[in-house]
Design a protein around this motif. Structure first.
Motif, PDB file in Angstrom:
ATOM      1  N   THR A 120     -19.361 -43.404 -67.043  1.00  0.00           N
ATOM      2  CA  THR A 120     -19.958 -44.704 -65.875  1.00  0.00           C
ATOM      3  C   THR A 120     -19.247 -45.280 -65.623  1.00  0.00           C
ATOM      4  OG1 THR A 120     -21.632 -45.699 -68.159  1.00  0.00           O
ATOM      5  CG2 THR A 120     -20.569 -47.584 -66.854  1.00  0.00           C
ATOM      6  N   HIS A 121     -17.642 -45.045 -66.088  1.00  0.00           N
ATOM      7  CA  HIS A 121     -16.589 -45.784 -64.939  1.00  0.00           C
ATOM      8  C   HIS A 121     -15.658 -44.417 -64.849  1.00  0.00           C
ATOM      9  CE1 HIS A 121     -18.316 -49.442 -66.597  1.00  0.00           C
ATOM     10  NE2 HIS A 121     -17.562 -49.101 -68.098  1.00  0.00           N
ATOM     11  N   ALA A 122     -15.385 -43.961 -63.071  1.00  0.00           N
ATOM     12  CA  ALA A 122     -14.858 -42.901 -63.029  1.00  0.00           C
ATOM     13  C   ALA A 122     -13.381 -42.656 -62.493  1.00  0.00           C
ATOM     14  CB  ALA A 122     -15.466 -42.275 -61.688  1.00  0.00           C
ATOM     15  N   VAL A 123     -12.568 -43.706 -63.358  1.00  0.00           N
ATOM     16  CA  VAL A 123     -11.796 -44.172 -63.105  1.00  0.00           C
ATOM     17  C   VAL A 123     -10.601 -43.388 -62.794  1.00  0.00           C
ATOM     18  CG1 VAL A 123      -9.095 -44.650 -64.475  1.00  0.00           C
ATOM     19  CG2 VAL A 123     -11.259 -45.295 -65.518  1.00  0.00           C
ATOM     20  N   PHE A 124     -10.466 -41.803 -63.018  1.00  0.00           N
ATOM     21  CA  PHE A 124      -9.822 -40.461 -62.161  1.00  0.00           C
ATOM     22  C   PHE A 124      -8.308 -40.942 -61.604  1.00  0.00           C
ATOM     23  CE2 PHE A 124     -13.864 -39.047 -60.594  1.00  0.00           C
ATOM     24  CZ  PHE A 124     -14.657 -38.669 -61.774  1.00  0.00           C
ATOM     25  N   SER A 125      -7.706 -40.741 -62.764  1.00  0.00           N
ATOM     26  CA  SER A 125      -6.538 -40.718 -62.787  1.00  0.00           C
ATOM     27  C   SER A 125      -5.744 -39.312 -62.572  1.00  0.00           C
ATOM     28  CB  SER A 125      -5.555 -41.029 -64.110  1.00  0.00           C
ATOM     29  OG  SER A 125      -6.286 -42.529 -64.156  1.00  0.00           O
TER      30      SER A 125
ATOM     31  N   ARG B  49      -8.531 -31.118 -62.381  1.00  0.00           N
ATOM     32  CA  ARG B  49      -8.996 -30.906 -64.177  1.00  0.00           C
ATOM     33  C   ARG B  49     -10.909 -30.352 -64.019  1.00  0.00           C
ATOM     34  NH1 ARG B  49      -5.479 -34.244 -68.219  1.00  0.00           N
ATOM     35  NH2 ARG B  49      -3.633 -32.867 -68.186  1.00  0.00           N
ATOM     36  N   LEU B  50     -11.395 -31.391 -62.921  1.00  0.00           N
ATOM     37  CA  LEU B  50     -12.907 -31.525 -63.292  1.00  0.00           C
ATOM     38  C   LEU B  50     -13.667 -30.864 -61.934  1.00  0.00           C
ATOM     39  CD1 LEU B  50     -13.630 -35.479 -63.731  1.00  0.00           C
ATOM     40  CD2 LEU B  50     -13.632 -34.070 -65.274  1.00  0.00           C
ATOM     41  N   SER B  51     -12.920 -30.301 -61.340  1.00  0.00           N
ATOM     42  CA  SER B  51     -13.309 -29.194 -60.404  1.00  0.00           C
ATOM     43  C   SER B  51     -12.747 -27.467 -60.674  1.00  0.00           C
ATOM     44  CB  SER B  51     -12.476 -29.878 -59.026  1.00  0.00           C
ATOM     45  OG  SER B  51     -11.071 -30.018 -58.703  1.00  0.00           O
ATOM     46  N   SER B  52     -12.011 -27.577 -61.746  1.00  0.00           N
ATOM     47  CA  SER B  52     -11.306 -26.467 -62.792  1.00  0.00           C
ATOM     48  C   SER B  52     -12.262 -24.973 -62.559  1.00  0.00           C
ATOM     49  CB  SER B  52     -10.585 -26.407 -63.487  1.00  0.00           C
ATOM     50  OG  SER B  52     -11.509 -26.923 -64.211  1.00  0.00           O
ATOM     51  N   GLY B  53     -14.083 -25.332 -62.350  1.00  0.00           N
ATOM     52  CA  GLY B  53     -15.049 -24.691 -62.553  1.00  0.00           C
ATOM     53  C   GLY B  53     -15.632 -24.385 -64.112  1.00  0.00           C
ATOM     54  N   PHE B  54     -15.559 -25.964 -64.960  1.00  0.00           N
ATOM     55  CA  PHE B  54     -16.086 -26.209 -66.275  1.00  0.00           C
ATOM     56  C   PHE B  54     -17.452 -26.810 -66.565  1.00  0.00           C
ATOM     57  CE2 PHE B  54     -11.417 -25.624 -67.589  1.00  0.00           C
ATOM     58  CZ  PHE B  54     -11.522 -24.117 -68.613  1.00  0.00           C
ATOM     59  N   PHE B  55     -17.400 -27.779 -65.603  1.00  0.00           N
ATOM     60  CA  PHE B  55     -18.449 -27.965 -65.193  1.00  0.00           C
ATOM     61  C   PHE B  55     -19.551 -28.066 -64.796  1.00  0.00           C
ATOM     62  CE2 PHE B  55     -14.495 -30.928 -66.642  1.00  0.00           C
ATOM     63  CZ  PHE B  55     -15.295 -31.691 -67.833  1.00  0.00           C
ATOM     64  N   GLN B  56     -20.835 -27.884 -64.589  1.00  0.00           N
ATOM     65  CA  GLN B  56     -21.766 -27.519 -63.273  1.00  0.00           C
ATOM     66  C   GLN B  56     -22.235 -29.062 -62.191  1.00  0.00           C
ATOM     67  OE1 GLN B  56     -23.849 -24.928 -63.099  1.00  0.00           O
ATOM     68  NE2 GLN B  56     -25.003 -25.273 -61.869  1.00  0.00           N
ATOM     69  N   GLU B  57     -21.778 -30.586 -63.301  1.00  0.00           N
ATOM     70  CA  GLU B  57     -22.039 -31.249 -62.560  1.00  0.00           C
ATOM     71  C   GLU B  57     -21.458 -32.663 -63.154  1.00  0.00           C
ATOM     72  OE1 GLU B  57     -25.445 -33.819 -60.125  1.00  0.00           O
ATOM     73  OE2 GLU B  57     -26.243 -31.807 -61.573  1.00  0.00           O
ATOM     74  N   VAL B  58     -20.483 -33.458 -62.789  1.00  0.00           N
ATOM     75  CA  VAL B  58     -19.884 -34.529 -62.840  1.00  0.00           C
ATOM     76  C   VAL B  58     -20.847 -35.918 -62.001  1.00  0.00           C
ATOM     77  CG1 VAL B  58     -17.612 -35.708 -63.310  1.00  0.00           C
ATOM     78  CG2 VAL B  58     -17.568 -33.330 -63.318  1.00  0.00           C
ATOM     79  N   ILE B  59     -21.787 -36.189 -63.341  1.00  0.00           N
ATOM     80  CA  ILE B  59     -22.419 -37.948 -63.037  1.00  0.00           C
ATOM     81  C   ILE B  59     -21.655 -39.112 -63.704  1.00  0.00           C
ATOM     82  CG2 ILE B  59     -24.609 -38.534 -62.857  1.00  0.00           C
ATOM     83  CD1 ILE B  59     -25.148 -35.825 -64.025  1.00  0.00           C
ATOM     84  N   VAL B  60     -21.027 -39.935 -62.499  1.00  0.00           N
ATOM     85  CA  VAL B  60     -20.620 -40.966 -62.507  1.00  0.00           C
ATOM     86  C   VAL B  60     -21.627 -42.128 -61.770  1.00  0.00           C
ATOM     87  CG1 VAL B  60     -18.580 -40.281 -62.954  1.00  0.00           C
ATOM     88  CG2 VAL B  60     -19.007 -40.902 -60.985  1.00  0.00           C
TER      89      VAL B  60
ATOM     90  N   VAL C 185     -21.917 -39.203 -57.526  1.00  0.00           N
ATOM     91  CA  VAL C 185     -22.255 -40.974 -57.467  1.00  0.00           C
ATOM     92  C   VAL C 185     -23.427 -41.386 -57.678  1.00  0.00           C
ATOM     93  CG1 VAL C 185     -21.521 -42.944 -56.800  1.00  0.00           C
ATOM     94  CG2 VAL C 185     -19.842 -41.089 -56.691  1.00  0.00           C
ATOM     95  N   LEU C 186     -23.886 -42.456 -58.639  1.00  0.00           N
ATOM     96  CA  LEU C 186     -25.058 -43.366 -58.726  1.00  0.00           C
ATOM     97  C   LEU C 186     -24.388 -44.466 -58.670  1.00  0.00           C
ATOM     98  CD1 LEU C 186     -26.974 -41.650 -61.993  1.00  0.00           C
ATOM     99  CD2 LEU C 186     -26.897 -40.695 -59.453  1.00  0.00           C
ATOM    100  N   SER C 187     -24.897 -45.227 -57.626  1.00  0.00           N
ATOM    101  CA  SER C 187     -25.102 -46.769 -57.519  1.00  0.00           C
ATOM    102  C   SER C 187     -26.133 -47.457 -58.926  1.00  0.00           C
ATOM    103  CB  SER C 187     -26.099 -46.968 -56.209  1.00  0.00           C
ATOM    104  OG  SER C 187     -26.107 -48.528 -56.250  1.00  0.00           O
ATOM    105  N   VAL C 188     -25.415 -48.065 -59.365  1.00  0.00           N
ATOM    106  CA  VAL C 188     -25.184 -49.392 -60.454  1.00  0.00           C
ATOM    107  C   VAL C 188     -25.983 -50.927 -59.734  1.00  0.00           C
ATOM    108  CG1 VAL C 188     -24.344 -48.399 -62.281  1.00  0.00           C
ATOM    109  CG2 VAL C 188     -23.646 -50.369 -61.300  1.00  0.00           C
ATOM    110  N   ALA C 189     -26.237 -50.756 -58.843  1.00  0.00           N
ATOM    111  CA  ALA C 189     -26.288 -52.172 -57.877  1.00  0.00           C
ATOM    112  C   ALA C 189     -28.110 -52.180 -58.701  1.00  0.00           C
ATOM    113  CB  ALA C 189     -26.503 -51.639 -56.261  1.00  0.00           C
ATOM    114  N   ASN C 190     -28.851 -52.178 -57.819  1.00  0.00           N
ATOM    115  CA  ASN C 190     -30.345 -52.427 -58.705  1.00  0.00           C
ATOM    116  C   ASN C 190     -30.344 -53.583 -60.010  1.00  0.00           C
ATOM    117  OD1 ASN C 190     -31.242 -51.153 -56.139  1.00  0.00           O
ATOM    118  ND2 ASN C 190     -31.630 -49.751 -57.251  1.00  0.00           N
ATOM    119  N   LEU C 191     -29.439 -52.122 -61.024  1.00  0.00           N
ATOM    120  CA  LEU C 191     -29.379 -52.850 -62.337  1.00  0.00           C
ATOM    121  C   LEU C 191     -28.872 -53.955 -62.643  1.00  0.00           C
ATOM    122  CD1 LEU C 191     -29.972 -51.993 -65.498  1.00  0.00           C
ATOM    123  CD2 LEU C 191     -27.866 -50.386 -65.333  1.00  0.00           C
ATOM    124  N   MET C 192     -27.708 -54.415 -61.510  1.00  0.00           N
ATOM    125  CA  MET C 192     -26.811 -55.247 -61.709  1.00  0.00           C
ATOM    126  C   MET C 192     -27.385 -56.331 -61.014  1.00  0.00           C
ATOM    127  SD  MET C 192     -22.615 -54.029 -61.711  1.00  0.00           S
ATOM    128  CE  MET C 192     -22.469 -55.575 -62.057  1.00  0.00           C
TER     129      MET C 192
END
Length: 397
Positions: A334-339, A345-356, A372-379
């Protein structure tokens, strides 16, 4: 071959805003229309068009009033809700104004006028530029990095509304930054989550609306009502549009502490099997993967967590999953802090897709695997229901 489905209920108020009904095929296929359909007593909400693409990555369109699920429309008619009420005011802090604008768009409102600025010495100044006397005020401000700046801004916004005689003040905190400090793991440590909860309460907030808190007990730290929004329906709805067969899927918890979260996620995905990554943490933001509990050989692994900070845990977990024979690895949070160095690390090739989701502003540096998906409708729907004194939990049932 069994189809990967998201369960739905026949009750008119028990379907999720983002629920997808049962499908008759052996795998998920992209939606082609946003027409409400009944299938075996379930409710299904399809896309009105294929997913839009920005820089080659799909984005979820904002749901408008004309495309709301019928159970929500009927609920409004039954309760005779006036959703153009001038007694509801929505203000945005500076932390994630884009999300606030999307929420306002869904709700059919304009963001309230507010002046927020910094003095030369770094102090924060807030002035409401319209009356809120007797109004139900919602302040949208995640405490994302810089956490202390954004938290202080939220507190001053709350104080400004209280002194302007607002009837009710709800702090809408898509990302609660201090939620990880929710207990003492060693001697002489602080419990910062409780401290921040006390500060927000003392500032004058009457209610808190938060998304996917790090742990459920954090709700108990507040002495005011807390509405906890589960953003998994947004991610589940997106996964429903992908061609993933149920027999190939396994949900993976990146650590033992996230097993309950992963189990709930797997239950929504046709009760998919569960695997657990066992890790040993030697320090803050430092993790070492030890072994894997469960079978992932030849399967599509979906790793589920509430947040990705430096991405050390989830990346080492993905590396282990590949070593154990996983065909593809998806990371969902849910939360892409991405420090730093998360993006590397996430773009190193281990992931098919990173969904946040966009509870935190999307990173300025884009990498191909990021969605990146929007939670605006839900909120937005949650805010309406809080304002109308309607049930919030029925959205997620």
């Amino acid at each position: 071959m069994a189809a990967l489905t998201l369960p739905s209920s026949s009750s008119s108020l028990s379907s999720s805003l983002f629920s997808v009904g049962p499908l008759d095929h052996g795998c998920f296929v992209p939606n082609e229309s946003r027409i409400r359909m009944s299938s075996n007593g379930g409710v299904r909400c399809d896309m009105s068009e294929s997913l839009r693409h920005v820089n080659g990555k799909p984005t979820i369109p904002i749901v408008t009033e004309r495309t709301l699920p019928k159970f929500l429309e009927s609920a409004r008619m039954e309760n005779r809700v006036n959703r153009s009420s001038t007694r509801l005011k929505l203000f945005s802090g500076s932390a994630n104004r884009l999300l606030s604008q999307e929420i306002a768009c869904y709700m059919g409102l304009e963001l309230g006028k507010i002046n927020i600025k910094r003095f030369a010495d770094g102090e924060i100044y807030v002035q409401l530029q319209e009356s809120v006397r007797g109004c139900d005020v919602f302040l949208v401000q995640p405490t994302c990095p810089p956490a202390n700046e954004n938290l202080m801004e939220l507190l001053i916004m709350i104080d400004a509304c209280r002194r302007a005689s607002a009837k009710n003040i709800t702090a809408v905190i898509p990302y609660f930054g201090y939620a990880r400090a929710d207990r003492k793991t060693q001697g002489r440590e602080s419990i910062a989550a409780k401290l921040v909860a006390n500060i927000i309460t003392e500032a004058g907030a009457n209610r808190v609306l938060a998304c996917d808190l790090h742990s459920g007990q954090s709700m108990g730290y507040f002495d005011i009502p807390v509405d906890h929004v589960n953003c998994h329906p947004v991610i589940l709805d997106y996964l429903a549009s992908k061609r993933i067969c149920s027999s190939d899927l396994v949900v993976v918890s990146p650590d033992v502490g996230g097993v309950a979260r992963a189990r709930a996620f797997a239950k929504k995905l046709s009760d998919a099997p569960l695997a657990i990554v066992d890790k040993r943490r030697h320090g803050h933001n430092v993790a070492e993967v030890m072994n894997l509990i469960g079978d992932v050989k030849g399967k599509v692994a979906v790793m589920v967590d509430d947040m990705i900070d430096t991405a050390g845990t989830i990346t080492k977990g993905a590396e282990l999953l590949h070593q154990e024979g996983a065909r593809e690895v998806y990371a969902c949070c849910t939360h892409a802090v991405f420090s730093p160095p998360a993006i590397e690390r996430l773009s190193s090739g281990f992931f098919q897709e990173v969904i946040v989701t966009n509870t935190i502003p999307a990173p300025k540096v884009h990498f191909p695997q990021l969605t990146v998906l929007s939670v605006a409708n839900l909120m937005g729907e949650t805010i309406w229901r809080v304002h109308d004194d309607c049930s919030v939990s029925s959205i997620f049932q």
